[in-house]
Every structure is written in structure tokens, then in C-alpha cells.
Design an enzyme around this catalytic site. Structure first.
Site, PDB file in Angstrom:
ATOM      1  N   GLU A  66      -9.491  49.824  27.154  1.00  0.00           N
ATOM      2  CA  GLU A  66     -10.288  48.592  27.255  1.00  0.00           C
ATOM      3  C   GLU A  66     -11.683  49.017  27.672  1.00  0.00           C
ATOM      4  O   GLU A  66     -11.883  49.466  28.799  1.00  0.00           O
ATOM      5  CB  GLU A  66      -9.654  47.623  28.258  1.00  0.00           C
ATOM      6  CG  GLU A  66     -10.221  46.225  28.168  1.00  0.00           C
ATOM      7  CD  GLU A  66     -11.277  45.949  29.208  1.00  0.00           C
ATOM      8  OE1 GLU A  66     -12.473  45.926  28.816  1.00  0.00           O
ATOM      9  OE2 GLU A  66     -10.934  45.756  30.379  1.00  0.00           O
TER      10      GLU A  66
ATOM     11  N   CYS B 122     -16.772  43.211  32.207  1.00  0.00           N
ATOM     12  CA  CYS B 122     -16.752  43.723  30.834  1.00  0.00           C
ATOM     13  C   CYS B 122     -16.812  42.594  29.815  1.00  0.00           C
ATOM     14  O   CYS B 122     -17.497  42.692  28.798  1.00  0.00           O
ATOM     15  CB  CYS B 122     -15.521  44.590  30.610  1.00  0.00           C
ATOM     16  SG  CYS B 122     -13.954  43.782  30.973  1.00  0.00           S
TER      17      CYS B 122
END
Length: 477
Positions: free
Chosen positions: A249, A283
Site C-alpha cells: 500500500e 496516504c
């Protein structure tokens, strides 16, 4: 504080350490070992030996141990939250919320672990299999390295450690080198419940040293990594050499699309939530704000007024914005702001750094050709506004980025919303809400340079196990 190898608190074999600095005060609050390759090798070999023993522990017993862990977290929640706040620089209220998430995440994975049923292929499903019964079961991969980022260390501990352990893997936690203290404490609490000795360890140290040694180790069967795209690619290459499993990720530069029929007040509030949370260090935070020209001035005016009300300061007090993780990180954001201005952007609010503090900042009138409009991910509380005329233009700008983590669109027209949701090249789309959305249940992951695979109750167990088929042949003939 020391790292934990084989349930023992140890220093690095070469006795090197890393200072853990409170980003607001600039003071050293603790030190941790800077593990060497020798330390990593020791931990991995211990994990490899412990894993089969831990895998034999029935799921219900694993779940009972996790219940004890959650009770310990509740008893120590204030200490944990204060530690997280001091080492990370996020507001105490947000640190408390992250500690509270531990119970939500762990309980969700605990419940799912009890329902990892296999499938059965009955007799006679295909020609030639009249007397053959086949069934499947999931088995652990072995040793899992959980590499965790600085921005949400506890949330990612939940996402990575809970399912990997429940599936019968041994886990080595590699916390962020800037703020590993809370994760060391969580590992200590979890081990105290009776986890098989050596099945859960924590290695502290710099990424290029300890992290690299861990992801490159030949006995590590899977690396689950959350962090930068650059390091994610290096991790993928290292794992490919031995065909180790990976979940990555990585970075994101999410588009926040506001159409001219949107609820502007709602868009403003979601901007505060989706861009200012954790001082912009998220993020899947919305980072590129694509606003239709008809409503851009209204949005900028209302957002400016709203952001001026936010309080920034000592994270241990009642503030909305804390610091960035380090002063170095703040300097990087300051440079990105200056670059955006040089490429045509106009600062409407903020923009001036003070040590590790970056205030809420608005940069208006950025051209679609600017770095920010493409791949320059600003990891701080900066709203970069890019005007557009048509919806097709907005989608084109959104998709021009090499990243594809999440995205969002604001409109009262659900037909238009679904058109955008289907057209965006990213792993998740929120309609009439910021892209900063991640429930434990949902599969979370990105397209393109934002990663490979997903995490969440719906999908993680598939990623930390392997599927075996057992065939019963000729047993009824």
C-alpha cells in the site's frame, strides 16, 4: 526502550541506537536499538521455529488471547495515546481515536477468523470425477514481516498483525524508525497474553538497515508493507527474487472533484476532515482539489474562513493541527509549496513553516500541467486547487497521475457521480465525502503506483494464507 526478540528485551548487537524526538518540542523522549542484519537474522530464525507451534493453537484460543489483549489496551489507553501523540506529533484527540480503533479492528478480524470456511467440490461435478470429493482449506504462509508507516502506526498494526497471527503465521513487526514506541508497547501487551514465544517480535531500526535486512531475508515468506512507492518497488524486487508474497500500500495523490451542482458547505467540511486530519499526513487524503470554475471562488472563500478557525500548536493540548513527523518533513512540504507557486499557483492562506509546523494552506489557480496536479504528493495540510470547465476534463486531470489510491466526487446528480466513480483510475471512490475513508471491513488498496493487493477484513486473510485442496478419491466406489 528496547526491541523484542523471542520475548526478550534486547539492544542491537552493535549497540547502535536511534533517538526518538518529539517533533513539537524537538526533545529526545527515548532511544531504540538500530537493529543490524545479524539481529534481523536471529529474529527471523526464531519466528520460523515458533510459527508451526503457534499455528497449532486453535482459533478460539487465539481469539481468547486477543480478547485479553484488548482489555489490556483499554486499561492502558491513555498512556498509549500520550505516547503516540508525543512521538508522532498528532493531536492527542486523534491519538486517542487511533487507540480506540484497536478494539474495532481486532474484533472484526477475530470474528472473521472464526469463519474461514473451506469449499467443497461434490462428487460428479465434472466428467470423470464421479467418485471424487474435493475440499479446500487455508493454511498460514509462515513468517510475515509487517512494515508499518509513521502516520497511522496503530491502525496499520491492527490491519497487518491481527489477521496474520490469527491465520497462524509468525509476525515480525518493523515499526517506523521515527515513532516506534507505541508499537513496542502494543507488542509487549499482546505477547503478555500467552502468544507462542517467538511468534510475535518487534525489530526497530532504520529502513535502509533493519528494514532492508528483513524484507530481503530468505526465510520471510511475506512482506506486508505500507509506505512510499520508492521503497515499495524495492521491496517488490527483493521479494520477487525468492517468490515471497507481498502486499503493498503505497503513495497517493487523490483527486477531490467538486462539480458546480455540489453542496459547497459539505465539500468544505469534508475538506477539513479529509485534508487536515493528522496534519495532512494521510496516504488517502484528498490532495488535488479539482473545482469547477462556476463554484471555485465560493469554495475558496468558504474554505479560507473555515480553515482560519483551526487551532494549531502543542499536540498534547486541544488543537486541530499538530506537527509533521519531523522538521525535515516540514521543510520538504515547504519546498513543494514554493514549487507550486513557481508553477503558477497563488497562496491564499498559510504557506509559512515554523520548525515542524506547517499551517493550513490553500494554493489556488494551479494549472493542470503543474507537478502537484500530477505526481507531486504533498504530505501536509495543503489544499491545492486546480480549476476545470467540464467533467471530462476533471476526470482526465485526475487520471493523469501515476498514482491511483482513492478519489472522490461531489455532486447532487447521482448519475454524474456514478459516471465519475467508474471512470476514476483508483482503488476506491467516495461520493459526497472526502477520499480519506477506510473502514476495517472494506478492501483497501490502490491502482498503478499506489500499490498491489488490498487490506481489510474482506480480503486480508486471503493474502496471509495459502489455499490447499485435499482430494478424497474412490472412497465411495
Amino acid at each position: 526502550m528496547k526491541m523484542i526478540i523471542n520475548n526478550a528485551y534486547v539492544n542491537a548487537s552493535d549497540n547502535t541506537t536511534i533517538d526518538i524526538v518529539n517533533p513539537y518540542t524537538g526533545l529526545v523522549i527515548d532511544t531504540v536499538p538500530n537493529a543490524s542484519a545479524k539481529d534481523v537474522d536471529k529474529a527471523v530464525k526464531i519466528a520460523k521455529k515458533a510459527q508451526p507451534k503457534w499455528a497449532e493453537v486453535p482459533v478460539y484460543e487465539k481469539v481468547n488471547k486477543f480478547k485479553k489483549f484488548l482489555d489490556l489496551v483499554d486499561k492502558n489507553k491513555l498512556v498509549l495515546a500520550k505516547t503516540l501523540c508525543q512521538e508522532t506529533g498528532k493531536p492527542l484527540s486523534q491519538a486517542k481515536a487511533e487507540i480506540a480503533n484497536i478494539r474495532i479492528g481486532f474484533e472484526s478480524f477475530m470474528e472473521r477468523a472464526k469463519h474461514l470456511y473451506g469449499n467443497t467440490i461434490p462428487y460428479g461435478t465434472e466428467a470423470g470425477q464421479d467418485y471424487t470429493l474435493q475440499y479446500t482449506q487455508r493454511e498460514p504462509l509462515g513468517v510475515v514481516a509487517a512494515v508499518i508507516p509513521f502516520n497511522f502506526p496503530c491502525d496499520l498494526f491492527d490491519q497487518k498483525v491481527a489477521p496474520a497471527l490469527l491465520a497462524g503465521n509468525a509476525v515480525i513487526v518493523k515499526p517506523p524508525h521515527q515513532n516506534p514506541l507505541t508499537l513496542i508497547k502494543l507488542t509487549e501487551l499482546l505477547n503478555s497474553t500467552g502468544i507462542t514465544r517467538g511468534a510475535l517480535q518487534v525489530i526497530t531500526g532504520e529502513g535502509d538497515k533493519a528494514g532492508s535486512a528483513l524484507t530481503n531475508h530468505c526465510m520471510v515468506d511475506k512482506v506486508t508493507f505500507t509506505g512510499s512507492t520508492r521503497v515499495g518497488i524495492l521491496t517488490a524486487k527483493a521479494c520477487a527474487e525468492r517468490l515471497a508474497h507481498t502486499s503493498l500500500e503505497l503513495g497517493g495523490n487523490d483527486a477531490f472533484i467538486i462539480c458546480n451542482d455540489a453542496d459547497i458547505d459539505l465539500a468544505v467540511e469534508e475538506t477539513v476532515w479529509g485534508r487536515m486530519y493528522n496534519t495532512g499526513q494521510v496516504c488517502c487524503a484528498s490532495k488535488r482539489f479539482l473545482v469547477q470554475r462556476d463554484v471555485k471562488d465560493e469554495f475558496v472563500k468558504k474554505l479560507t474562513a473555515r480553515l482560519k478557525k483551526l487551532k494549531q500548536g502543542d499536540p498534547m493540548t486541544e488543537v486541530d493541527l499538530g506537527t509533521l513527523i519531523t522538521e525535515k518533513a516540514a521543510i520538504r512540504v515547504e519546498e513543494q509549496i514554493k514549487n507550486a507557486v513557481a508553477q503558477g499557483g497563488k497562496i491564499v492562506l498559510g504557506g509559512k513553516r515554523k520548525k515542524a509546523l506547517i499551517p493550513a494552506t490553500i494554493i489556488d489557480e494551479l494549472p493542470a500541467t503543474s507537478d502537484v496536479a500530477k505526481d507531486d504528493e504533498i504530505f501536509g495540510p495543503v489544499v491545492s486547487i486546480i480549476p476545470f470547465d467540464t467533467l471530462d476534463e476533471a476526470v482526465s486531470i485526475a487520471n493523469q497521475s501515476k498514482f491511483g489510491l482513492s478519489g472522490c466526487v461531489f455532486t447532487r446528480d447521482m448519475s454524474k457521480a456514478m459516471k465519475v466513480a467508474n471512470a476514476l483510475e483508483c482503488g476506491g471512490v467516495v461520493i459526497n465525502g472526502a477520499s480519506f475513508h477506510r473502514s476495517f471491513e472494506m478492501p483497501f488498496g490502490g491502482y498503478k503506483f499506489s500499490g498491489i493487493g488490498t487490506e481489510g477484513v474482506m480480503s486480508t486473510f486471503d493474502a496471509v494464507t495459502r489455499l490447499k485442496t485435499i482430494t478424497l478419491k474412490n472412497i465411495i466406489k
